[in-house]
Design an enzyme around this catalytic site. Structure first.
Site, PDB file in Angstrom:
ATOM      1  N   ASP A 148       0.843  -1.193   0.000  1.00 40.56           N
ATOM      2  CA  ASP A 148       0.000   0.000   0.000  1.00 40.56           C
ATOM      3  C   ASP A 148       0.881   1.248   0.000  1.00 40.56           C
ATOM      4  O   ASP A 148       1.970   1.233  -0.562  1.00 40.56           O
ATOM      5  CB  ASP A 148      -0.930  -0.064   1.234  1.00 40.56           C
ATOM      6  CG  ASP A 148      -2.262   0.618   0.997  1.00 40.56           C
ATOM      7  OD1 ASP A 148      -2.249   1.832   0.735  1.00 40.56           O
ATOM      8  OD2 ASP A 148      -3.310  -0.041   1.088  1.00 40.56           O
ATOM      9  N   HIS A 223      -3.679   6.049   3.458  1.00 36.31           N
ATOM     10  CA  HIS A 223      -4.370   4.845   2.990  1.00 36.31           C
ATOM     11  C   HIS A 223      -3.752   3.565   3.551  1.00 36.31           C
ATOM     12  O   HIS A 223      -4.457   2.664   4.019  1.00 36.31           O
ATOM     13  CB  HIS A 223      -4.315   4.856   1.457  1.00 36.31           C
ATOM     14  CG  HIS A 223      -5.173   3.852   0.781  1.00 36.31           C
ATOM     15  ND1 HIS A 223      -4.735   2.583   0.477  1.00 36.31           N
ATOM     16  CD2 HIS A 223      -6.440   3.933   0.318  1.00 36.31           C
ATOM     17  CE1 HIS A 223      -5.702   1.929  -0.142  1.00 36.31           C
ATOM     18  NE2 HIS A 223      -6.741   2.725  -0.256  1.00 36.31           N
ATOM     19  N   SER A 552     -11.155  -0.520  -1.012  1.00 38.41           N
ATOM     20  CA  SER A 552      -9.868  -0.510  -0.316  1.00 38.41           C
ATOM     21  C   SER A 552     -10.039  -0.831   1.158  1.00 38.41           C
ATOM     22  O   SER A 552      -9.124  -1.346   1.793  1.00 38.41           O
ATOM     23  CB  SER A 552      -9.226   0.878  -0.405  1.00 38.41           C
ATOM     24  OG  SER A 552      -8.579   1.049  -1.628  1.00 38.41           O
TER      25      SER A 552
END
Ligand SMILES: *[C@@H]1O[C@H](CO)[C@@H](O)[C@H](O)[C@H]1NC(C)=O
Ligand SMILES: *[C@@H]1O[C@H](CO)[C@@H](O)[C@H](O)[C@H]1NC(C)=O
Ligand SMILES: *[C@@H]1O[C@H](CO)[C@@H](O)[C@H](O)[C@H]1NC(C)=O
EC number: 3.4.21.-
Length: 784
Positions: A148, A223, A552
């Site tokens: 990620d 994220h 996600s």
């Protein structure tokens, strides 16, 4: 590009879905200053001359043999675990020479892919003393590789105070740097690495995005910290975003270990970097890989999809690969990461709302949602205007006429720009607040945002009514009432998010995708200290936890569950883990009704939600599993048309290719998948699929009987209809015959899609497979 930069990847796959079409940073056609571009080169490993001691030496020598003017080719990474080959910076002269080389299978441009929780454990039915948590020691010592944007190591979700020593099987490393000292890793974050050679090539080999990016594994985006803490974050008491979603935050597998591989940068996540991280994750000894990343358009063919290729290699090593389906819904065939060896996860809601209702001057109340945390609006009514009457229907920055907006609440339409950006446009124009209205494409899906002005989001129906009210009233007014966090049965949940990418599977229609849905709307999890909750430059706020949405977010939920199952059943293959999650998933809301699709307000179906919502405690004890060995995936690849030597893109060992001859797999639909998808080309057509189920229940002598739900236009016959297991017979085979019985003939009268199910029960377990049917011209059920 610079403005979109750091957060563009994030925009695309999670928070700001409206950016999807405008951010096409994934184009591979941009040329760098020296004319060299990065490529992935697949080679036949069996061609390596023995005089080279390593694959790397051979790759370097291959590159040295290429023309060195005007520029020499340079190696980025050598690969030997999940694929055989390398990535390199090459000119068109180089690629032409390589394509002629007898050892080279393919040369493909390096593409950019894009990045596509306190309460969710309770929603998933977890409890401390029974079920999956207690049977898996919270996943202790299972290692989850999160590929990620990196990780924010100081976050309390990564505390290791409850954990024993680093598992002895771990072979990875903590790559340190000025902003990532050795102390960044601990017994929770046991490994951290960063991959940027592919990304730097796209940036002309220059520096990273100066102020905002870090060459270390540190997450400057948010994220990666969010996904890692969702999958395997430690228990954190009293977590919240401002006062929202207050409670105990914990990852799904709160004692699993995290290995963070930073692969995503401001313009995306490059294939060469993704493959390098997958290679390393396999070597390091991870058990589960969580990848909330995918192609930004429709899913590339398997041999052009680095995630499909790398995931195949990882699966060969017994690693579970869990991926997001993408946020390109609600259109059909939008799902990505759809190779059958991947767990493909769509997004759904949970029973938690952040309500902020609109009350209009005529006394009507419209349900909305918001994470606004500043000063509230007065209870009294304020003048209300429609953005379309004030210069900018989509509320673009600088385009609203402030003399019309000043001091008023503005109704803005969704689309065109990031949702919080619209609030900023209203604020800059002097507006008092914003109502953000969905248009038809996002339907009734409500996504909570940390707005910078008093703002709420309402569904398309409410939007239409408020617009009508503004048009018909002489002096329209409204206010917004912020109600905070509400947990409960209304509205019912789970429901499929409109943004969640859908099937049918456009590459192999006979494999049902997505596989399942999991929480992906308004999820609270850890955040970076580098950017505010809105990810906007102008947002100076910093938060420990953030609430965001996307597939996600649903992917790491399933990655964490896979880690727990892996701990509870160390002998289960990745396919068995997927099967357990699929055959125990449910397709009804907590209201008892069929799960709703928020895009349409109608019932969802297996092309939208796969088998349905994951049910971890049931997955612990599924009764039967549909297992798949690697050689069956090889036979699957042959069945969909891959031949030697092209198939070597997936295989390291050419001898595996024998599986194409020896396998019982007759068609791609015969793959021992835990769900069914059938394509009829004409009425009267018949499709036969074979399946093998393995008894993994405690009763070795279990007897299972089949129950079938057929739709109107299909007959389903299962033979045999009873499976009698024993100590000697742990695996039994059955065959299903699907017959399209549409009357009337002609394409026009054929149904488009129908759905059914096949359910095996022994009194203790229900092993349910969804079946999806589609009728289409020319696609025969028998030949793929
Ligand atoms: C790289 O160089 C090319 C050609 O000079 C230029 O068009 C491109 O914008 C540059 N890319 C970056 C990220 O600087
Ligand atoms: C929980 O967090 C909130 C907000 O951060 C804070 O106001 C409150 O005092 C905390 N409560 C406890 C028991 O720590
Ligand atoms: C803004 O609205 C006012 C009042 O209707 C009008 O006079 C003015 O021309 C508008 N400005 C622009 C730039 O459209």
């Amino acid at each position: 590009m610079a403005k979109l930069s750091l957060s563009s990847s994030f925009f695309v796959f999670s928070l700001f879905l409206c950016f999807l079409s405008s951010s096409s940073s994934s184009s591979s056609s941009s040329s760098s200053s020296d004319g060299l571009e990065s490529y992935i080169v697949h080679v036949q490993s069996s061609h390596k001359p023995s005089l080279f001691s390593s694959h790397n030496h051979w790759h370097v020598s291959l590159l040295r043999s290429l023309p060195s003017s005007p520029q020499p080719a340079t190696l980025l990474y050598s690969y030997s675990r999940v694929l055989h080959g390398f990535s390199a910076r090459l000119s068109s002269l180089h690629t032409a020479a390589l394509r002629r080389h007898p050892s080279v299978i393919s040369v493909t441009p390096d593409q950019a892919r894009q990045i596509h929780t306190t309460h969710t454990p309770a929603f998933l039915g977890f409890s401390q003393n029974t079920g999956l948590w207690s049977n898996s020691d919270d996943g202790e010592d299972v290692i989850v590789g999160v590929l990620d944007t990196g990780i924010w190591p100081e976050h309390p979700s990564f505390s290791d105070s409850d954990l024993g020593p680093v598992p002895s099987t771990w072979k990875g490393e903590c790559e340190t740097g000025p902003d990532f000292p050795a102390s960044s890793c601990n017994r929770k974050i046991i490994g951290a690495r960063a991959y940027y050679k592919g990304y730097l090539t796209r940036r002309n080999g220059t520096k990273l995005h100066a102020a905002k990016e870090s060459r270390s594994p540190r997450d400057t985006e948010g994220h990666g910290t969010h996904t890692a803490s969702t999958a395997a974050g430690s228990v954190v008491a009293n977590a919240s975003l401002y006062h929202y979603a207050q409670g105990t935050a914990r990852g799904m597998a709160s004692k699993a270990r995290i290995a963070a591989y930073k692969i995503c940068w401001s313009s995306g996540c490059y294939d060469s970097d993704i493959l390098a991280a997958l290679e390393q994750a396999v070597a390091d000894g991870v058990h589960v890989i969580s990848l909330s990343v995918g192609a930004s358009g429709s899913a590339p063919e398997y041999h052009r999809d680095s995630i499909a290729i790398g995931a195949f290699g990882a699966t060969r090593h017994g690693i579970v690969v869990s991926c997001s389906a993408g946020n390109s819904g609600p259109g059909p065939e939008t799902a990505t990461n759809i190779a059958p060896w991947i767990l493909t996860v769509g997004a759904s809601t949970v029973d938690r709302e952040f309500s902020a209702n609109v009350i209009t001057g005529d006394g009507k109340v419209f349900t909305g949602t918001s994470l606004y945390a500043g000063e509230s609006l007065p209870d009294s009514q304020i003048s209300l205007v429609y953005s379309g009457d004030c210069g900018s229907r989509l509320c673009s920055v600088g385009e609203l006429n402030s003399s019309l907006v000043e001091g008023k609440i503005v109704l803005c339409d969704r689309g065109g720009s990031a949702r919080v950006e619209k609030g900023r446009a209203v604020k800059l124009a002097g507006g008092a607040g914003m109502i953000l209205a969905n248009t038809a494409s996002s339907g009734e899906e409500l996504t909570a945002d940390s707005h910078l002005v008093p703002a709420t989001m309402v569904g398309a129906k409410a939007g239409d009514q408020i617009r009508d009210y503004i048009k018909t009233s002489n002096s329209p007014t409204a206010t917004i009432s912020f109600l905070g966090t509400l947990i409960g049965p209304s509205p019912p949940s789970p429901r499929v998010a409109a943004f969640s990418s859908r099937g049918p599977n456009h590459l192999t229609p006979v494999i049902l995708k997505p596989d399942m849905i999991a929480p992906g709307v308004n999820i609270l999890a850890g955040w970076t200290g580098m950017v505010g909750p809105t990810d906007l430059d102008i947002d100076p706020r910093r938060v420990q936890f953030n609430i965001i949405s996307g597939t996600s977010m649903s992917c790491p939920h399933v990655s964490g569950l896979a880690a727990l199952l892996r701990k509870a059943h160390p002998d289960w293959s990745p396919a068995a883990i997927k099967s357990a999650l699929v055959t125990t998933a449910y397709d009804v809301e907590n209201s008892g009704e069929a799960i709703e699709d928020l895009a349409t307000g109608k019932s969802s179906n297996p092309f939208i939600h796969g088998a349905g919502h994951v049910d971890p405690n049931k997955a612990l004890n599924p009764g039967l599993v549909y297992d798949i060995e690697v050689k069956e995936y090889v036979a699957f690849l042959c069945a969909v048309g891959y031949e030697f030597p092209g198939i070597l893109v997936f295989l390291q060992d050419p001898s595996l290719y024998d599986a194409c001859e020896t396998s019982k797999l007759r068609t791609a639909g015969d793959l021992n998948y835990p769900s069914f998808s059938v394509v009829f080309g004409s009425t009267g057509e018949v499709a036969k699929y074979r399946r093998v189920v393995k008894n993994v229940g405690s009763n070795v002598d279990a007897v299972y009987e089949v129950g079938v739900k057929s739709p109107a236009n299909v007959e389903i016959e299962v033979s045999p209809s009873k499976l009698v297991f024993s100590k000697e017979k742990r695996e039994l085979e059955y065959e299903v015959t699907f017959k399209s019985v549409v009357l009337g003939g002609g394409v026009g009268s054929m149904p488009g899609q129908e759905f059914g199910s096949i359910e095996w029960t022994d009194g203790d377990h229900v092993v349910k497979s969804p079946v999806a049917f589609q009728w289409g011209q020319g696609s025969s059920a028998q030949s793929f």
